[in-house]
Design a protein around this motif. Structure first.
Motif, PDB file in Angstrom:
ATOM      1  N   GLU A 184       0.825  -1.198   0.000  1.00  0.00           N
ATOM      2  CA  GLU A 184       0.000   0.000   0.000  1.00  0.00           C
ATOM      3  C   GLU A 184       0.871   1.265   0.000  1.00  0.00           C
ATOM      4  O   GLU A 184       0.563   2.246  -0.680  1.00  0.00           O
ATOM      5  CB  GLU A 184      -0.931   0.010   1.216  1.00  0.00           C
ATOM      6  CG  GLU A 184      -2.037  -1.018   1.163  1.00  0.00           C
ATOM      7  CD  GLU A 184      -1.592  -2.393   1.649  1.00  0.00           C
ATOM      8  OE1 GLU A 184      -0.373  -2.573   1.966  1.00  0.00           O
ATOM      9  OE2 GLU A 184      -2.442  -3.301   1.709  1.00  0.00           O
ATOM     10  N   GLN A 231       0.682  -3.049  -6.330  1.00  0.00           N
ATOM     11  CA  GLN A 231       0.343  -3.676  -5.055  1.00  0.00           C
ATOM     12  C   GLN A 231       0.243  -5.186  -5.191  1.00  0.00           C
ATOM     13  O   GLN A 231       0.775  -5.940  -4.368  1.00  0.00           O
ATOM     14  CB  GLN A 231      -0.988  -3.113  -4.534  1.00  0.00           C
ATOM     15  CG  GLN A 231      -0.923  -1.665  -4.123  1.00  0.00           C
ATOM     16  CD  GLN A 231      -2.169  -1.231  -3.383  1.00  0.00           C
ATOM     17  OE1 GLN A 231      -2.467  -1.716  -2.303  1.00  0.00           O
ATOM     18  NE2 GLN A 231      -2.904  -0.296  -3.959  1.00  0.00           N
ATOM     19  N   GLN A 232      -0.440  -5.646  -6.226  1.00  0.00           N
ATOM     20  CA  GLN A 232      -0.621  -7.086  -6.407  1.00  0.00           C
ATOM     21  C   GLN A 232       0.711  -7.789  -6.619  1.00  0.00           C
ATOM     22  O   GLN A 232       0.957  -8.871  -6.066  1.00  0.00           O
ATOM     23  CB  GLN A 232      -1.552  -7.342  -7.596  1.00  0.00           C
ATOM     24  CG  GLN A 232      -2.986  -6.900  -7.363  1.00  0.00           C
ATOM     25  CD  GLN A 232      -3.845  -7.020  -8.610  1.00  0.00           C
ATOM     26  OE1 GLN A 232      -3.358  -7.352  -9.699  1.00  0.00           O
ATOM     27  NE2 GLN A 232      -5.131  -6.743  -8.477  1.00  0.00           N
ATOM     28  N   ALA A 257       2.283   1.946  -3.532  1.00  0.00           N
ATOM     29  CA  ALA A 257       1.307   2.593  -4.409  1.00  0.00           C
ATOM     30  C   ALA A 257       1.108   4.051  -4.002  1.00  0.00           C
ATOM     31  O   ALA A 257       0.995   4.938  -4.857  1.00  0.00           O
ATOM     32  CB  ALA A 257      -0.015   1.835  -4.370  1.00  0.00           C
ATOM     33  N   SER A 288       0.615   0.435 -13.378  1.00  0.00           N
ATOM     34  CA  SER A 288      -0.686   0.497 -12.724  1.00  0.00           C
ATOM     35  C   SER A 288      -0.473   0.427 -11.217  1.00  0.00           C
ATOM     36  O   SER A 288       0.264  -0.435 -10.735  1.00  0.00           O
ATOM     37  CB  SER A 288      -1.580  -0.661 -13.189  1.00  0.00           C
ATOM     38  OG  SER A 288      -2.597  -0.945 -12.249  1.00  0.00           O
ATOM     39  N   ARG A 329      -2.626  -0.469  -9.015  1.00  0.00           N
ATOM     40  CA  ARG A 329      -3.218  -1.719  -8.528  1.00  0.00           C
ATOM     41  C   ARG A 329      -2.284  -2.897  -8.793  1.00  0.00           C
ATOM     42  O   ARG A 329      -2.085  -3.756  -7.928  1.00  0.00           O
ATOM     43  CB  ARG A 329      -4.569  -1.948  -9.204  1.00  0.00           C
ATOM     44  CG  ARG A 329      -5.290  -3.227  -8.787  1.00  0.00           C
ATOM     45  CD  ARG A 329      -6.745  -3.157  -9.206  1.00  0.00           C
ATOM     46  NE  ARG A 329      -6.881  -2.973 -10.644  1.00  0.00           N
ATOM     47  CZ  ARG A 329      -6.985  -3.982 -11.517  1.00  0.00           C
ATOM     48  NH1 ARG A 329      -6.972  -5.227 -11.080  1.00  0.00           N
ATOM     49  NH2 ARG A 329      -7.120  -3.754 -12.816  1.00  0.00           N
TER      50      ARG A 329
END
Length: 504
Positions: A183, A253-254, A186, A248, A250
């Motif tokens: 987190e 984070q992934q 990002a 990205s 997202r």
């Protein structure tokens, strides 16, 4: 005042469900395309979406005898970015050749800055939670040219190369390994993007590849990060793997969460983490090996013989510093301090420079809290619902300000204001003229309002008895009066008269 966050619960353990304690350590190399119409060493256009290989100068294509010419504006944008990150600006810097072969690199080398970058150490304060932030140190920012783009999906039997991006100016912003969770990573990229958009040095468009991140991930035992902080010895942090070209938030984070689980599982199975470069597959939600991790000596760096060292004057840096805009943290603090906004509203309004500018135009000379309420709830709410940005808003800042002025003068109520906003959204026009032409002015004549209250009370004796027994039911009469007057009656006057008539 924000407090710097001290590491407590190890993030890697949370995401991996491991039986032992682990800490996650992350550093990022963010590649930001400089907002310049021309490339770093040629006058070729940088416009996105042009026909393949249409924006390529001879020097970009590595034609024999072609020499690079440094774009001064790109240097200025790098200096401006450095100043925005509170970084040291190096008056002496130099370009080096990073040698490797790949089809989308026509020269066989990339011009970069290894030994003497244009910008030195700086920092970013990243918001983690309300009132809590982490300081992420910037190690350096250097200028380099981008490579082209290999295209593999046009024909199953062959690959193509588009050189339009070749030579486009990039700022590589290298952080220290101060980031401790997916987190936070990002949030760091988001904050960096926000600052550069305020500065105008990078548009931050990740979808077009104008902002990309290489993410370095490692896991270590508790206390290892503190030992690294004391000694600056990277060996305490465990073997790192680099995940390339993340575009990205997202996916960043992934990829970090998957990579942390993978490394922890390897170590707990008695295996070793191999230092390598990996790619993230968003369809499968996993990282996979790309190649072994290269070190600087693998690229055979040496000073570029076609470019003289870059020497700039402090006076030039000072002149750039004098034109720096107000940055998001300072703007947010001013909104809270001078306009009385909540921390949350200030964060929302400063997220994008266009939003902040729009709000300031609305709030100019008006109540800041009321302006924030209308911009966030009514305008942003409608824009988000229709997938539009503030630059596409059918209602201008002047029009919205006009609505607030009419409320402040008592000429319209909040309910009428919302009806007026709908008219402005669909039809446009001047708020004051619309209110006058359509008879939307609020009824403030106490005699007229009192007559309506008396009529509603006389027609509803049973409801009167209930309201006298339970004062909370008085609101029913207020609603009926407003309905009877088409929402034009002054709500405050209605409330006061209803309370008097009911003996409350």
């Amino acid at each position: 005042m924000l407090d710097h966050l001290e590491f407590t619960a190890p993030e890697a353990r949370r995401i991996a469900g491991a039986t032992s304690d682990w800490e996650l350590v992350i550093g990022l190399e963010v590649h930001a395309q400089v907002s310049s119409r021309a490339k770093l060493f040629s006058g070729a256009s940088t416009v996105f979406g042009a026909e393949p290989n249409s924006n390529v100068a001879f020097v970009d294509a590595a034609m024999p005898g072609m020499l690079p010419v440094l774009n001064e504006y790109c240097v200025e944008q790098a200096v401006r970015t450095g100043l925005g990150l509170k970084a040291a600006i190096n008056l002496f810097s130099a370009f080096d050749r990073k040698n490797y072969f790949y089809p989308d690199l026509p020269q066989g080398y990339q011009i970069s800055q290894l030994y003497h970058p244009i910008v030195g150490e700086g920092e970013i304060i990243v918001d983690i939670a309300p009132g809590v932030a982490r300081r992420v140190r910037i190690e350096r920012i250097h200028l380099e040219q981008d490579a082209g783009k290999s295209i593999h999906d046009m024909d199953p039997n062959m690959s193509f190369v588009d050189f339009n991006r070749t030579g486009v100016a990039l700022m590589e912003i290298v952080s220290r390994p101060d980031i401790r969770s997916a987190e936070e990573a990002a949030a760091y990229v988001s904050k960096l993007r926000q600052i550069m958009r305020y500065l105008g040095t990078c548009d931050g468009n990740m979808q077009n590849g104008n902002l990309r991140a290489d993410v370095n991930v490692s896991v270590c035992k508790p206390g290892a990060y503190e030992r690294y902080q004391e000694t600056q010895d990277f060996s305490h942090l465990g073997t790192r793997c680099e995940i390339k070209n993340m575009n990205s938030l997202r996916f960043i984070q992934q990829a970090i969460e998957y990579e942390a689980r993978r490394q922890i599982a390897l170590i707990e199975d008695g295996k070793q983490v191999v230092q390598e470069t990996r790619l993230y597959d968003p369809d499968r939600g996993e990282t996979r090996s790309m190649r072994s991790k290269e070190e600087a000596h693998d690229y055979r760096y040496f000073p570029d013989p076609d470019l003289l060292p870059l020497e700039i004057e402090q006076a030039w840096v000072d002149s750039i510093n004098a034109t720096m805009p107000e940055l998001p943290d300072a703007k947010k603090a001013r909104f809270v301090r001078d306009l009385g906004l909540s921390e949350y509203d200030a964060v929302v309004l400063t997220a994008e420079v266009e939003n902040a500018d729009f709000f300031e135009a609305v709030a100019n000379g008006r109540d800041g809290k009321m302006a924030a309420n209308w911009v966030i709830n009514e305008l942003f709410g409608r824009l988000n619902k229709q997938g539009m940005g503030v630059g596409e808003s059918p209602v201008s800042a002047d029009q919205l300000g006009g609505v607030i002025d009419l409320i402040a003068k008592g000429e319209i109520s909040g309910k009428i204001a919302k009806d007026l906003f709908d008219i402005l959204w669909t039809e446009g026009g001047d708020p004051a003229q619309i209110v006058e032409a359509r008879g939307m002015k609020q009824v403030t004549d106490l005699g007229e309002i009192e007559a309506a209250v008396d009529r509603i009370i006389a027609e509803n004796p049973a409801q009167v008895e209930k309201a006298k027994a339970n004062p909370k039911l008085a609101g029913w009469f207020v609603g009926q009066v407003l309905k009877a007057t088409g929402g034009k009656a002054n709500p405050a006057a209605v409330n006061e008269l209803v309370a008097q008539k009911l003996g409350q």
